[in-house]
Design an enzyme around this catalytic site. Structure first.
Site, mmCIF file in Angstrom:
data_model
loop_
_atom_site.group_PDB
_atom_site.id
_atom_site.type_symbol
_atom_site.label_atom_id
_atom_site.label_comp_id
_atom_site.label_asym_id
_atom_site.label_seq_id
_atom_site.Cartn_x
_atom_site.Cartn_y
_atom_site.Cartn_z
ATOM 1 N N CYS A 1 0.834 -1.215 0.000
ATOM 2 C CA CYS A 1 0.000 0.000 0.000
ATOM 3 C C CYS A 1 0.865 1.258 0.000
ATOM 4 C CB CYS A 1 -0.929 -0.072 1.215
ATOM 5 S SG CYS A 1 -1.549 1.493 1.822
ATOM 6 N N CYS B 1 0.249 3.841 2.730
ATOM 7 C CA CYS B 1 0.744 3.318 4.020
ATOM 8 C C CYS B 1 2.235 3.594 4.151
ATOM 9 C CB CYS B 1 0.525 1.812 4.118
ATOM 10 S SG CYS B 1 -1.200 1.322 4.072
#
Ligand SMILES: [Zn+2]
Length: 141
Positions: free
Chosen positions: A68, A71
């Site tokens: 991600c 993230c």
């Protein structure tokens, strides 16, 4: 006043820490790991359950995954926030790719998602990447 209960994020041992030692390098009586890290560390779901239930300090979890992008962008910011909030809250991370059932258990639909727990209860959650200052404000707010 008094002692704070803190679960060791490494071995799961429940420790009692005098309040005035919360920022002074308190260590786990069993394994010696620092109990109040100035960094956001990845935890095992079993440890998360214990800490969530037993800790006297707020526990914030960043549900994330290695694939991600947002993230990854938020990672250093979240770590910075952990440093700012030493002794006030503990910030941990759970890798939802490695621990998929944990993401399901907490109904994580998008990542990154932060969930703040206090004394076993979910207090609030927030999805989307944020900067360190925003994370600190969100946790304090
Ligand atoms: Zn320990």
């Amino acid at each position: 006043m008094g002692d704070k209960r803190l679960t060791c994020l490494e071995c799961g041992q429940l420790n009692r820490v005098p309040e005035d030692r919360l920022t002074a390098g308190a260590r786990c009586g069993k394994c010696g790991q620092g109990l109040v890290p100035a960094d956001a560390i990845d935890v095992d779901p079993a440890i998360l359950e214990k800490a969530k239930k037993n800790d006297d300090l707020p526990l914030v979890v960043d549900f994330w995954a290695p694939w991600c992008g947002p993230c990854k962008m938020m990672g250093p910011e979240y770590a910075k926030a952990a440093g700012i909030l030493v002794g006030k809250a503990r910030l941990v991370k759970v890798d939802t790719q490695k621990h998929q059932s944990t993401g399901g258990r907490y109904a994580i639909r998008g990542i990154p998602t932060m969930v703040a727990f206090e004394r076993g209860q979910e207090r609030k959650r927030q999805s989307g990447a944020m900067r360190a200052g925003q994370i600190v404000d969100w946790i304090r707010g």
